[in-house]
Design a protein around this motif. Structure first.
Motif, PDB file in Angstrom:
ATOM      1  N   ILE A   1      -3.377   6.534  10.523  1.00  0.00           N
ATOM      2  CA  ILE A   1      -2.759   6.398   9.177  1.00  0.00           C
ATOM      3  C   ILE A   1      -3.080   5.019   8.607  1.00  0.00           C
ATOM      4  CG2 ILE A   1      -0.562   6.402   7.744  1.00  0.00           C
ATOM      5  CD1 ILE A   1       0.538   8.224  10.065  1.00  0.00           C
ATOM      6  N   LEU A   2      -3.412   5.230   7.156  1.00  0.00           N
ATOM      7  CA  LEU A   2      -3.948   3.834   6.459  1.00  0.00           C
ATOM      8  C   LEU A   2      -3.024   3.532   5.562  1.00  0.00           C
ATOM      9  CD1 LEU A   2      -5.948   1.599   5.859  1.00  0.00           C
ATOM     10  CD2 LEU A   2      -6.861   3.493   4.122  1.00  0.00           C
ATOM     11  N   ILE A   3      -2.261   2.404   5.556  1.00  0.00           N
ATOM     12  CA  ILE A   3      -1.423   1.910   4.554  1.00  0.00           C
ATOM     13  C   ILE A   3      -2.003   0.733   3.701  1.00  0.00           C
ATOM     14  CG2 ILE A   3       0.654   0.607   4.298  1.00  0.00           C
ATOM     15  CD1 ILE A   3      -0.051   2.189   7.652  1.00  0.00           C
ATOM     16  N   THR A   4      -1.996   1.051   2.629  1.00  0.00           N
ATOM     17  CA  THR A   4      -2.352   0.053   1.499  1.00  0.00           C
ATOM     18  C   THR A   4      -1.324  -1.040   1.344  1.00  0.00           C
ATOM     19  OG1 THR A   4      -2.133   1.238  -0.502  1.00  0.00           O
ATOM     20  CG2 THR A   4      -4.113   1.571   0.741  1.00  0.00           C
ATOM     21  N   GLY A   5      -1.446  -2.154   0.754  1.00  0.00           N
ATOM     22  CA  GLY A   5      -0.261  -3.063   0.407  1.00  0.00           C
ATOM     23  C   GLY A   5       0.751  -3.374   1.531  1.00  0.00           C
ATOM     24  N   SER A   6       0.058  -3.200   2.640  1.00  0.00           N
ATOM     25  CA  SER A   6       0.531  -3.594   4.066  1.00  0.00           C
ATOM     26  C   SER A   6       1.364  -4.787   4.274  1.00  0.00           C
ATOM     27  CB  SER A   6      -0.379  -3.295   5.080  1.00  0.00           C
ATOM     28  OG  SER A   6      -1.211  -4.304   5.074  1.00  0.00           O
ATOM     29  N   THR A   7       1.002  -5.814   3.326  1.00  0.00           N
ATOM     30  CA  THR A   7       1.894  -7.274   3.496  1.00  0.00           C
ATOM     31  C   THR A   7       2.952  -7.420   2.385  1.00  0.00           C
ATOM     32  OG1 THR A   7       0.156  -8.115   1.922  1.00  0.00           O
ATOM     33  CG2 THR A   7      -0.110  -8.333   4.088  1.00  0.00           C
ATOM     34  N   GLY A   8       3.181  -6.382   1.544  1.00  0.00           N
ATOM     35  CA  GLY A   8       4.252  -6.402   0.552  1.00  0.00           C
ATOM     36  C   GLY A   8       5.532  -6.024   1.156  1.00  0.00           C
ATOM     37  N   PHE A   9       6.701  -5.684   0.320  1.00  0.00           N
ATOM     38  CA  PHE A   9       8.086  -5.471   0.692  1.00  0.00           C
ATOM     39  C   PHE A   9       8.065  -4.029   1.483  1.00  0.00           C
ATOM     40  CE2 PHE A   9      12.266  -4.276  -0.637  1.00  0.00           C
ATOM     41  CZ  PHE A   9      13.019  -4.924   0.317  1.00  0.00           C
ATOM     42  N   VAL A  10       7.390  -3.211   0.771  1.00  0.00           N
ATOM     43  CA  VAL A  10       7.509  -1.751   1.148  1.00  0.00           C
ATOM     44  C   VAL A  10       6.303  -1.482   2.485  1.00  0.00           C
ATOM     45  CG1 VAL A  10       7.350   0.681   0.776  1.00  0.00           C
ATOM     46  CG2 VAL A  10       8.588  -0.749  -0.821  1.00  0.00           C
ATOM     47  N   GLY A  11       5.221  -1.800   1.984  1.00  0.00           N
ATOM     48  CA  GLY A  11       4.196  -1.759   3.192  1.00  0.00           C
ATOM     49  C   GLY A  11       4.390  -2.337   4.381  1.00  0.00           C
ATOM     50  N   ARG A  12       4.990  -3.337   4.551  1.00  0.00           N
ATOM     51  CA  ARG A  12       5.269  -4.074   5.854  1.00  0.00           C
ATOM     52  C   ARG A  12       6.093  -3.293   6.796  1.00  0.00           C
ATOM     53  NH1 ARG A  12       6.196  -8.626   3.567  1.00  0.00           N
ATOM     54  NH2 ARG A  12       8.343  -8.399   3.652  1.00  0.00           N
ATOM     55  N   ALA A  13       7.109  -2.939   5.957  1.00  0.00           N
ATOM     56  CA  ALA A  13       8.102  -2.109   6.494  1.00  0.00           C
ATOM     57  C   ALA A  13       7.729  -0.646   7.054  1.00  0.00           C
ATOM     58  CB  ALA A  13       9.359  -1.985   5.726  1.00  0.00           C
ATOM     59  N   VAL A  14       6.671  -0.236   5.998  1.00  0.00           N
ATOM     60  CA  VAL A  14       5.997   1.074   6.560  1.00  0.00           C
ATOM     61  C   VAL A  14       5.196   0.983   8.015  1.00  0.00           C
ATOM     62  CG1 VAL A  14       4.323   2.856   6.157  1.00  0.00           C
ATOM     63  CG2 VAL A  14       5.795   2.075   4.264  1.00  0.00           C
ATOM     64  N   VAL A  15       4.535  -0.086   7.775  1.00  0.00           N
ATOM     65  CA  VAL A  15       3.615  -0.433   9.300  1.00  0.00           C
ATOM     66  C   VAL A  15       4.672  -0.736  10.180  1.00  0.00           C
ATOM     67  CG1 VAL A  15       2.051  -2.216  10.250  1.00  0.00           C
ATOM     68  CG2 VAL A  15       1.894  -1.536   7.955  1.00  0.00           C
ATOM     69  N   GLU A  16       5.600  -1.379  10.247  1.00  0.00           N
ATOM     70  CA  GLU A  16       6.528  -1.614  11.318  1.00  0.00           C
ATOM     71  C   GLU A  16       7.185  -0.223  11.864  1.00  0.00           C
ATOM     72  OE1 GLU A  16       9.538  -4.442   9.889  1.00  0.00           O
ATOM     73  OE2 GLU A  16       8.142  -6.029  10.056  1.00  0.00           O
ATOM     74  N   ARG A  17       7.496   0.593  10.976  1.00  0.00           N
ATOM     75  CA  ARG A  17       8.190   1.906  11.243  1.00  0.00           C
ATOM     76  C   ARG A  17       7.135   2.806  11.974  1.00  0.00           C
ATOM     77  NH1 ARG A  17      12.390   5.066   9.340  1.00  0.00           N
ATOM     78  NH2 ARG A  17      13.264   3.280   8.549  1.00  0.00           N
ATOM     79  N   LEU A  18       5.942   2.657  11.648  1.00  0.00           N
ATOM     80  CA  LEU A  18       4.705   3.490  12.325  1.00  0.00           C
ATOM     81  C   LEU A  18       4.530   2.825  13.674  1.00  0.00           C
ATOM     82  CD1 LEU A  18       2.384   4.020   9.286  1.00  0.00           C
ATOM     83  CD2 LEU A  18       3.611   5.787  10.517  1.00  0.00           C
ATOM     84  N   LEU A  19       4.717   1.681  13.724  1.00  0.00           N
ATOM     85  CA  LEU A  19       4.289   0.937  15.115  1.00  0.00           C
ATOM     86  C   LEU A  19       5.570   1.283  16.128  1.00  0.00           C
ATOM     87  CD1 LEU A  19       2.749  -2.615  14.149  1.00  0.00           C
ATOM     88  CD2 LEU A  19       1.732  -0.542  15.006  1.00  0.00           C
ATOM     89  N   ALA A  20       6.628   1.686  15.434  1.00  0.00           N
ATOM     90  CA  ALA A  20       7.549   2.139  16.469  1.00  0.00           C
ATOM     91  C   ALA A  20       7.588   3.543  17.083  1.00  0.00           C
ATOM     92  CB  ALA A  20       9.071   1.891  15.713  1.00  0.00           C
TER      93      ALA A  20
END
Length: 314
Positions: A2-21
């Motif tokens: 899965i590719l996330i854009t805006g991954s350093t932003g408020f929402v994008g960062r949280a999406v990355v953390e949830r996916l890594l979990a």
């Protein structure tokens, strides 16, 4: 992948953390504007530069089955661009559609787009709510650009078969929240009296955790394909009630002065801040019945739980 854009932003960062979990995901791809520190052994970072109509996404999209598109030119209170609408369109419309077309061509199956409730409009009458399938009525340049991006994405979906999911959140708050929400929490924490003790409006909000939870569901749920969803915590509150409950979450009771909303609106208009008064005194409610019905989704966090998590970040 899965590719996330805006991954350093408020929402994008949280999406990355949830996916890594998620144990079933071996790695997550992220797109960033410029090189930075390493994030995790399981994060594949791609430096793509700015979100533009000419951005090359080929490397970032390799092996990707779904995209969560959080990157955008965000709404700002005082835009300094010579032509704000053109600036929003360059990023939010042309940049998004360029990514979507390349994603479809590379075999991406689903494209989840974070839009905005501003596509629906700026306000509702108290007791009435925006619906997911209402006719769009954006009033500012940011909202117009998000609407046009949505329209373009639906055309890409029809032309290519790539599934598109559109999510329109209202105000998002949570751990690490910035801007006016954070300012309000700091004022409450310091015991600053606020003239907002008798505001009888209704506002919908969504905690970051609830938004990300819906995003995760929209990545896989069959019924999400080619749908538009609204999202909220499922509880609408007045500005006065929100501040009181913020104070409880912070452990600092809110000090609210009961001034009439009409007086606040007049004072704000005199100093050129009518838009601020509208957000504080006006209503904006969203109906998430479609989201509940089609996806069987319920917000996992209550408003008070979301406020507690936001307070932990101060």
């Amino acid at each position: 992948m899965i590719l996330i854009t805006g991954s350093t932003g408020f929402v994008g960062r949280a999406v990355v953390e949830r996916l890594l979990a998620k144990d079933e995901l071996q790695c997550v791809a992220v797109a960033v504007r410029r090189a930075g520190p390493k994030l995790s052994e399981r994060v594949v970072k791609h430096v793509t530069g700015d979100l533009e109509s000419s951005t090359d996404w080929s490397a970032a999209l390799k092996g990707v089955s779904a995209v969560v598109h959080c990157a955008a030119r965000v709404h700002v209170m005082e835009d300094t661009a010579a032509n704000p609408l053109e600036a929003f369109r360059n990023v939010n419309v042309q940049g998004t559609l360029n990514l979507a077309r390349q994603a479809a061509a590379s075999g991406v199956q689903r494209f989840v787009f974070i839009s905005s409730i501003k596509v629906n409009g700026e306000a509702t009458q108290r007791g009435q709510s925006f619906m997911a399938d209402d006719t769009p009525a954006p009033l500012d340049d940011y909202g117009v650009s998000k609407m046009e991006a949505e329209q373009g994405l639906r055309k890409v979906a029809l032309q290519t078969g790539m599934e598109v999911v559109i999510i329109r959140p209202p105000l998002v708050y949570g751990l690490g929240v910035k801007a006016n929400f954070a300012v309000m929490m700091h004022w409450l924490q310091r015991g600053v009296p606020l003239p907002l003790g008798s505001i009888n409006n209704r506002r919908s909000l969504v905690s970051l955790d609830n938004l990300v939870d819906l995003l995760m569901m929209c990545l896989k749920h069959p019924a999400a394909a080619n749908q538009t969803f609204l999202v909220s915590d499922g509880e609408d509150v007045s500005t006065t009630e929100l501040l009181r409950r913020m104070g409880i979450a912070l452990g600092h009771p809110a000090r609210l002065v009961p001034l009439p909303a009409s007086l606040l609106e007049l004072a704000a208009a005199i100093v050129g801040k009518a838009d601020v008064a509208q957000r504080l005194c006006g209503s904006l409610q969203v109906d998430i019945e479609k989201t509940r019905r089609l996806l069987g989704w319920t917000p996992p966090l209550t408003l008070d739980q979301g406020l507690k998590k936001a307070a932990e970040g101060l």
